[in-house]
Write an enzyme that holds these catalytic residues in place. Structure first.
Site, PDB file in Angstrom:
ATOM      1  N   HIS A  50       0.586  25.036 -33.598  1.00 22.78           N
ATOM      2  CA  HIS A  50      -0.283  23.994 -34.140  1.00 22.78           C
ATOM      3  C   HIS A  50       0.071  22.633 -33.567  1.00 22.78           C
ATOM      4  O   HIS A  50       1.025  22.477 -32.803  1.00 22.78           O
ATOM      5  CB  HIS A  50      -0.216  23.976 -35.670  1.00 22.78           C
ATOM      6  CG  HIS A  50       1.139  23.702 -36.256  1.00 22.78           C
ATOM      7  ND1 HIS A  50       1.814  22.507 -36.090  1.00 22.78           N
ATOM      8  CD2 HIS A  50       1.940  24.474 -37.034  1.00 22.78           C
ATOM      9  CE1 HIS A  50       2.953  22.548 -36.744  1.00 22.78           C
ATOM     10  NE2 HIS A  50       3.086  23.732 -37.307  1.00 22.78           N
ATOM     11  N   CYS A  98       7.382  27.092 -36.899  1.00 25.30           N
ATOM     12  CA  CYS A  98       6.245  27.231 -36.001  1.00 25.30           C
ATOM     13  C   CYS A  98       6.569  26.633 -34.629  1.00 25.30           C
ATOM     14  O   CYS A  98       7.618  26.031 -34.431  1.00 25.30           O
ATOM     15  CB  CYS A  98       5.020  26.538 -36.583  1.00 25.30           C
ATOM     16  SG  CYS A  98       4.462  27.220 -38.166  1.00 25.30           S
TER      17      CYS A  98
END
Length: 370
Positions: free
Chosen positions: A145, A153
Protein backbone atom coordinates in the site's frame (compact mmCIF):
# COMPACT_ATOMS: atom_id res chain seq x y z
CA UNK A 1 -6.12 21.93 10.92
CA UNK A 2 -3.04 24.04 10.16
CA UNK A 3 -0.84 21.64 12.16
CA UNK A 4 -2.20 18.61 10.33
CA UNK A 5 -1.62 20.31 6.98
CA UNK A 6 1.92 21.17 8.01
CA UNK A 7 2.73 17.59 9.03
CA UNK A 8 1.31 16.26 5.79
CA UNK A 9 3.53 18.67 3.84
CA UNK A 10 6.53 17.45 5.84
CA UNK A 11 5.75 13.85 4.95
CA UNK A 12 5.39 14.71 1.28
CA UNK A 13 8.86 16.27 1.41
CA UNK A 14 10.08 13.16 3.15
CA UNK A 15 8.76 11.08 0.26
CA UNK A 16 11.04 12.84 -2.22
CA UNK A 17 8.52 15.41 -3.31
CA UNK A 18 5.78 12.97 -4.33
CA UNK A 19 2.54 14.75 -5.32
CA UNK A 20 -0.67 13.01 -6.41
CA UNK A 21 -3.31 14.85 -8.44
CA UNK A 22 -6.55 15.38 -6.51
CA UNK A 23 -8.64 13.93 -9.33
CA UNK A 24 -7.21 10.48 -8.56
CA UNK A 25 -8.13 10.56 -4.90
CA UNK A 26 -11.41 9.48 -3.32
CA UNK A 27 -13.82 7.57 -5.54
CA UNK A 28 -11.68 8.01 -8.68
CA UNK A 29 -8.65 6.16 -7.37
CA UNK A 30 -9.48 2.95 -9.24
CA UNK A 31 -8.90 4.96 -12.45
CA UNK A 32 -5.32 5.93 -11.62
CA UNK A 33 -3.50 5.95 -14.98
CA UNK A 34 -0.15 4.45 -15.77
CA UNK A 35 2.21 7.45 -16.06
CA UNK A 36 3.22 8.51 -19.56
CA UNK A 37 6.90 7.93 -18.75
CA UNK A 38 6.16 4.32 -17.78
CA UNK A 39 4.18 3.82 -20.99
CA UNK A 40 7.21 5.08 -22.90
CA UNK A 41 9.47 2.70 -20.97
CA UNK A 42 7.18 -0.23 -21.79
CA UNK A 43 7.23 0.69 -25.47
CA UNK A 44 11.02 0.95 -25.40
CA UNK A 45 11.25 -2.54 -23.90
CA UNK A 46 8.71 -4.13 -26.24
CA UNK A 47 5.93 -4.42 -23.66
CA UNK A 48 2.28 -3.42 -23.53
CA UNK A 49 -0.01 -2.58 -20.62
CA UNK A 50 -2.12 -5.72 -21.16
CA UNK A 51 0.73 -8.23 -20.82
CA UNK A 52 1.15 -10.20 -17.57
CA UNK A 53 3.38 -8.89 -14.80
CA UNK A 54 5.26 -10.39 -11.86
CA UNK A 55 6.32 -8.61 -8.67
CA UNK A 56 9.43 -9.19 -6.56
CA UNK A 57 10.11 -7.51 -3.21
CA UNK A 58 13.34 -7.57 -1.21
CA UNK A 59 13.40 -6.59 2.46
CA UNK A 60 17.14 -6.14 3.01
CA UNK A 61 17.61 -4.09 -0.15
CA UNK A 62 14.25 -2.31 0.41
CA UNK A 63 13.29 -2.57 -3.25
CA UNK A 64 10.26 -3.72 -5.22
CA UNK A 65 10.51 -4.83 -8.84
CA UNK A 66 7.83 -5.08 -11.52
CA UNK A 67 8.57 -7.53 -14.33
CA UNK A 68 6.50 -7.78 -17.51
CA UNK A 69 6.10 -10.57 -20.03
CA UNK A 70 7.25 -9.69 -23.55
CA UNK A 71 5.97 -10.98 -26.87
CA UNK A 72 8.49 -13.85 -26.78
CA UNK A 73 6.83 -15.19 -23.60
CA UNK A 74 9.69 -14.31 -21.26
CA UNK A 75 9.60 -11.78 -18.45
CA UNK A 76 11.91 -8.78 -18.40
CA UNK A 77 12.42 -6.18 -15.70
CA UNK A 78 10.24 -3.14 -16.28
CA UNK A 79 11.06 -1.01 -13.25
CA UNK A 80 12.61 -1.08 -9.77
CA UNK A 81 11.01 1.02 -7.04
CA UNK A 82 12.81 2.05 -3.83
CA UNK A 83 10.66 0.79 -0.96
CA UNK A 84 9.50 3.50 1.43
CA UNK A 85 8.88 1.24 4.45
CA UNK A 86 8.69 -2.31 5.74
CA UNK A 87 8.46 -3.38 9.37
CA UNK A 88 9.80 -6.18 11.54
CA UNK A 89 12.82 -8.34 10.69
CA UNK A 90 14.11 -10.61 7.94
CA UNK A 91 12.10 -13.83 8.05
CA UNK A 92 8.50 -14.94 7.47
CA UNK A 93 5.40 -13.67 9.21
CA UNK A 94 4.36 -16.22 11.84
CA UNK A 95 1.49 -14.79 13.89
CA UNK A 96 -0.90 -11.88 13.94
CA UNK A 97 0.61 -8.85 15.61
CA UNK A 98 4.28 -9.77 15.15
CA UNK A 99 4.80 -6.78 12.77
CA UNK A 100 6.52 -9.08 10.27
CA UNK A 101 5.98 -8.57 6.54
CA UNK A 102 5.28 -11.90 4.80
CA UNK A 103 7.87 -13.82 2.80
CA UNK A 104 6.89 -16.40 0.22
CA UNK A 105 5.02 -16.78 -3.07
CA UNK A 106 1.67 -15.03 -3.21
CA UNK A 107 -1.05 -14.61 -5.86
CA UNK A 108 -2.92 -11.31 -6.32
CA UNK A 109 -6.37 -11.67 -7.89
CA UNK A 110 -8.68 -8.80 -8.95
CA UNK A 111 -10.77 -9.27 -5.79
CA UNK A 112 -7.70 -8.39 -3.69
CA UNK A 113 -7.39 -4.91 -5.22
CA UNK A 114 -8.54 -2.06 -2.96
CA UNK A 115 -8.87 1.43 -4.50
CA UNK A 116 -10.54 2.67 -1.29
CA UNK A 117 -7.67 1.82 1.03
CA UNK A 118 -6.97 3.99 4.07
CA UNK A 119 -3.38 4.03 2.73
CA UNK A 120 -4.20 5.57 -0.66
CA UNK A 121 -4.57 2.38 -2.78
CA UNK A 122 -3.50 -1.17 -1.98
CA UNK A 123 -3.73 -4.83 -2.82
CA UNK A 124 -3.93 -7.75 -0.43
CA UNK A 125 -0.98 -10.15 -0.79
CA UNK A 126 -3.14 -13.18 0.02
CA UNK A 127 -1.53 -14.04 3.35
CA UNK A 128 -1.90 -16.65 4.74
CA UNK A 129 -1.44 -18.77 1.62
CA UNK A 130 -1.43 -22.59 1.54
CA UNK A 131 2.18 -22.73 2.78
CA UNK A 132 1.44 -20.36 5.68
CA UNK A 133 -1.67 -22.32 6.66
CA UNK A 134 0.30 -25.57 6.58
CA UNK A 135 2.57 -24.07 9.24
CA UNK A 136 -0.28 -22.70 11.36
CA UNK A 137 0.60 -19.06 10.69
CA UNK A 138 -1.92 -16.35 11.47
CA UNK A 139 -2.55 -12.77 10.37
CA UNK A 140 -4.77 -10.86 7.97
CA UNK A 141 -4.92 -7.75 5.81
CA UNK A 142 -1.26 -7.96 4.78
CA UNK A 143 -0.94 -5.44 1.98
CA UNK A 144 1.23 -3.58 -0.43
CA UNK A 145 0.00 0.00 0.00
CA UNK A 146 0.90 3.68 -0.02
CA UNK A 147 1.34 6.14 2.87
CA UNK A 148 4.96 5.13 3.62
CA UNK A 149 4.09 3.44 6.94
CA UNK A 150 3.96 -0.23 7.88
CA UNK A 151 3.01 -2.71 10.60
CA UNK A 152 3.56 -5.91 8.65
CA UNK A 153 3.02 -4.60 5.13
CA UNK A 154 5.17 -3.38 2.25
CA UNK A 155 4.62 0.36 1.95
CA UNK A 156 5.43 2.70 -0.90
CA UNK A 157 4.90 6.41 -1.51
CA UNK A 158 1.48 7.29 -2.89
CA UNK A 159 2.96 8.09 -6.31
CA UNK A 160 4.73 4.74 -6.47
CA UNK A 161 1.72 2.81 -5.24
CA UNK A 162 -0.61 4.48 -7.68
CA UNK A 163 1.65 3.40 -10.55
CA UNK A 164 2.08 -0.17 -9.26
CA UNK A 165 -1.65 -0.47 -8.65
CA UNK A 166 -2.37 0.67 -12.22
CA UNK A 167 0.12 -1.85 -13.65
CA UNK A 168 -1.50 -4.72 -11.72
CA UNK A 169 -5.00 -3.54 -12.69
CA UNK A 170 -4.17 -3.40 -16.41
CA UNK A 171 -2.57 -6.85 -16.28
CA UNK A 172 -5.78 -8.17 -14.73
CA UNK A 173 -7.83 -6.38 -17.39
CA UNK A 174 -5.62 -7.98 -20.03
CA UNK A 175 -6.59 -11.46 -18.82
CA UNK A 176 -4.01 -12.31 -16.15
CA UNK A 177 -6.01 -14.16 -13.47
CA UNK A 178 -3.47 -13.68 -10.68
CA UNK A 179 -0.25 -11.70 -10.40
CA UNK A 180 2.54 -13.60 -8.69
CA UNK A 181 4.40 -11.76 -5.93
CA UNK A 182 7.72 -13.22 -4.82
CA UNK A 183 8.27 -11.67 -1.37
CA UNK A 184 11.90 -12.32 -0.46
CA UNK A 185 14.20 -11.53 2.49
CA UNK A 186 16.99 -10.39 0.16
CA UNK A 187 18.32 -10.92 -3.35
CA UNK A 188 19.27 -14.60 -3.55
CA UNK A 189 22.93 -13.97 -4.32
CA UNK A 190 25.83 -16.16 -3.13
CA UNK A 191 27.03 -13.19 -1.04
CA UNK A 192 23.75 -12.93 0.87
CA UNK A 193 23.44 -16.69 1.26
CA UNK A 194 27.00 -16.95 2.59
CA UNK A 195 26.45 -14.26 5.21
CA UNK A 196 23.08 -15.66 6.35
CA UNK A 197 24.08 -19.34 6.16
CA UNK A 198 23.55 -19.95 9.91
CA UNK A 199 20.33 -17.99 10.27
CA UNK A 200 17.44 -20.03 11.67
CA UNK A 201 15.43 -19.25 8.50
CA UNK A 202 18.05 -20.47 6.01
CA UNK A 203 16.23 -23.70 5.10
CA UNK A 204 13.06 -21.72 4.32
CA UNK A 205 15.02 -19.18 2.30
CA UNK A 206 16.72 -21.93 0.28
CA UNK A 207 13.26 -23.32 -0.47
CA UNK A 208 12.22 -19.89 -1.79
CA UNK A 209 15.38 -19.82 -3.89
CA UNK A 210 14.24 -22.94 -5.77
CA UNK A 211 11.42 -20.85 -7.22
CA UNK A 212 13.47 -17.73 -7.86
CA UNK A 213 16.17 -19.79 -9.58
CA UNK A 214 13.59 -21.12 -12.02
CA UNK A 215 12.43 -17.59 -12.81
CA UNK A 216 16.01 -16.29 -13.16
CA UNK A 217 17.04 -19.10 -15.52
CA UNK A 218 13.95 -19.46 -17.70
CA UNK A 219 12.41 -15.99 -17.58
CA UNK A 220 9.09 -17.72 -16.94
CA UNK A 221 6.78 -17.63 -13.94
CA UNK A 222 7.17 -20.76 -11.77
CA UNK A 223 4.09 -22.83 -11.01
CA UNK A 224 3.78 -22.87 -7.23
CA UNK A 225 2.38 -25.60 -4.99
CA UNK A 226 2.78 -26.83 -1.43
CA UNK A 227 3.61 -30.38 -0.39
CA UNK A 228 4.88 -31.68 2.91
CA UNK A 229 5.17 -28.19 4.35
CA UNK A 230 7.46 -27.01 1.53
CA UNK A 231 6.98 -24.96 -1.60
CA UNK A 232 7.17 -27.11 -4.72
CA UNK A 233 7.69 -25.60 -8.15
CA UNK A 234 6.58 -26.81 -11.58
CA UNK A 235 5.47 -30.21 -10.30
CA UNK A 236 3.34 -30.67 -13.42
CA UNK A 237 5.85 -29.18 -15.85
CA UNK A 238 8.99 -31.27 -15.98
CA UNK A 239 10.81 -29.63 -18.89
CA UNK A 240 14.12 -31.54 -18.75
CA UNK A 241 16.17 -28.69 -20.23
CA UNK A 242 14.80 -26.18 -17.72
CA UNK A 243 15.29 -28.58 -14.81
CA UNK A 244 18.92 -29.14 -15.78
CA UNK A 245 19.60 -25.42 -16.23
CA UNK A 246 18.11 -24.61 -12.83
CA UNK A 247 20.13 -27.38 -11.23
CA UNK A 248 23.34 -26.03 -12.80
CA UNK A 249 22.60 -22.57 -11.42
CA UNK A 250 21.98 -24.01 -7.95
CA UNK A 251 25.26 -25.91 -8.03
CA UNK A 252 27.18 -22.86 -9.26
CA UNK A 253 25.69 -20.72 -6.48
CA UNK A 254 26.53 -23.34 -3.85
CA UNK A 255 30.12 -23.46 -5.12
CA UNK A 256 30.37 -19.67 -4.84
CA UNK A 257 28.91 -19.74 -1.32
CA UNK A 258 31.49 -22.31 -0.27
CA UNK A 259 34.29 -20.20 -1.79
CA UNK A 260 33.10 -17.10 0.07
CA UNK A 261 32.95 -19.00 3.35
CA UNK A 262 36.47 -20.34 2.75
CA UNK A 263 37.69 -16.77 2.21
CA UNK A 264 36.36 -15.76 5.62
CA UNK A 265 32.92 -14.28 4.90
CA UNK A 266 31.37 -13.99 8.38
CA UNK A 267 28.05 -15.61 9.28
CA UNK A 268 25.71 -12.88 10.53
CA UNK A 269 22.18 -12.11 11.60
CA UNK A 270 20.68 -8.66 11.05
CA UNK A 271 18.44 -7.22 13.77
CA UNK A 272 16.43 -4.13 12.86
CA UNK A 273 14.91 -1.69 15.33
CA UNK A 274 11.72 -1.95 13.26
CA UNK A 275 12.25 -2.79 9.62
CA UNK A 276 13.88 -0.43 7.16
CA UNK A 277 13.48 1.70 4.06
CA UNK A 278 15.53 2.39 0.95
CA UNK A 279 18.57 4.59 1.47
CA UNK A 280 17.17 7.38 -0.71
CA UNK A 281 14.40 7.96 1.82
CA UNK A 282 16.65 7.50 4.84
CA UNK A 283 19.17 10.04 3.58
CA UNK A 284 16.36 12.57 3.17
CA UNK A 285 15.10 11.82 6.68
CA UNK A 286 18.51 12.19 8.32
CA UNK A 287 19.47 15.29 6.31
CA UNK A 288 16.22 16.99 7.31
CA UNK A 289 17.16 16.81 11.01
CA UNK A 290 15.28 16.04 14.20
CA UNK A 291 12.51 18.56 13.54
CA UNK A 292 11.39 16.74 10.39
CA UNK A 293 11.74 13.41 12.19
CA UNK A 294 9.48 14.60 15.00
CA UNK A 295 6.88 15.84 12.52
CA UNK A 296 7.01 12.51 10.67
CA UNK A 297 6.56 10.67 13.98
CA UNK A 298 3.58 12.90 14.77
CA UNK A 299 2.00 12.17 11.39
CA UNK A 300 2.52 8.44 11.84
CA UNK A 301 1.10 8.29 15.35
CA UNK A 302 -1.95 10.44 14.63
CA UNK A 303 -2.99 9.41 11.14
CA UNK A 304 -1.50 6.03 10.30
CA UNK A 305 -0.26 4.80 13.64
CA UNK A 306 1.90 1.95 12.45
CA UNK A 307 5.52 2.93 11.75
CA UNK A 308 8.26 4.13 14.07
CA UNK A 309 10.16 6.85 12.17
CA UNK A 310 12.80 6.95 14.94
CA UNK A 311 13.78 3.37 14.02
CA UNK A 312 15.01 4.52 10.61
CA UNK A 313 17.79 6.88 11.70
CA UNK A 314 20.32 4.05 12.12
CA UNK A 315 21.08 0.79 10.38
CA UNK A 316 20.56 -2.71 11.80
CA UNK A 317 22.57 -4.38 14.52
CA UNK A 318 24.84 -7.02 13.00
CA UNK A 319 25.20 -10.13 15.13
CA UNK A 320 28.34 -12.07 14.16
CA UNK A 321 27.86 -15.81 14.66
CA UNK A 322 30.39 -18.52 15.45
CA UNK A 323 30.43 -21.88 13.69
CA UNK A 324 27.65 -23.15 15.97
CA UNK A 325 25.41 -20.18 15.25
CA UNK A 326 26.05 -18.52 18.63
CA UNK A 327 26.55 -14.74 18.88
CA UNK A 328 30.16 -13.71 19.41
CA UNK A 329 29.90 -9.98 18.64
CA UNK A 330 27.23 -7.37 17.96
CA UNK A 331 27.95 -4.26 15.91
CA UNK A 332 25.76 -1.40 14.77
CA UNK A 333 26.04 -0.81 11.01
CA UNK A 334 25.09 2.39 9.22
CA UNK A 335 22.95 0.44 6.75
CA UNK A 336 22.17 -3.09 5.60
CA UNK A 337 24.30 -2.73 2.45
CA UNK A 338 26.68 -5.68 2.07
CA UNK A 339 29.84 -3.59 1.94
CA UNK A 340 28.81 -1.47 4.93
CA UNK A 341 27.99 -4.54 7.02
CA UNK A 342 31.26 -6.27 6.18
CA UNK A 343 33.22 -3.09 6.91
CA UNK A 344 31.52 -2.78 10.32
CA UNK A 345 32.31 -6.40 11.15
CA UNK A 346 35.95 -6.02 10.08
CA UNK A 347 36.36 -2.81 12.08
CA UNK A 348 34.88 -4.40 15.22
CA UNK A 349 37.25 -7.38 15.20
CA UNK A 350 36.42 -9.99 17.85
CA UNK A 351 34.64 -7.77 20.34
CA UNK A 352 32.36 -9.54 22.85
CA UNK A 353 28.60 -9.40 22.30
CA UNK A 354 27.14 -6.00 23.07
CA UNK A 355 24.53 -5.62 25.77
CA UNK A 356 21.01 -5.65 24.32
CA UNK A 357 19.66 -2.19 23.71
CA UNK A 358 16.69 -1.12 25.78
CA UNK A 359 13.44 -1.74 23.99
CA UNK A 360 11.61 1.38 22.91
CA UNK A 361 7.98 1.47 23.92
CA UNK A 362 5.06 3.02 22.13
CA UNK A 363 1.64 4.14 23.41
CA UNK A 364 -0.95 1.40 23.12
CA UNK A 365 -3.31 1.93 20.21
CA UNK A 366 -5.82 -0.06 18.22
CA UNK A 367 -4.58 -1.47 14.94
CA UNK A 368 -6.11 -3.52 12.19
CA UNK A 369 -5.03 -7.19 12.18
CA UNK A 370 -1.67 -7.77 10.51
Amino acid sequence: MALKRFTLVALVALSLGACEEDRYRGSARHHIPIPAATYALMSEKGMSKDQPILIRSYKKESELEVWKRKANGQYALLKTYPMCRWSGQLGPKVREGDRMAPEGFYAIAPAQMNPNSAYYVSFNMGYPNAFDRAHGRTGSHLMVHGACSSAGCYSMTDDQMGEIYALVREAHNGGQRTVQMQALPFRMTPENLAKHRLDSNIAFWKNLKEGTDYFDVTGDEPQVGVNGGRYVFNASNGDPAAVQAVQRKRQQDETQVAALVAKGTPAIKLIYDDGDQHGTFKRTLVASGSDTLNRAASWGSRDVGVSRPDALTVGPRVVVLDDRGKAKATIRAESADNEVVLAAVAAAGAEPPAKPEAAKTEPARAEAPR
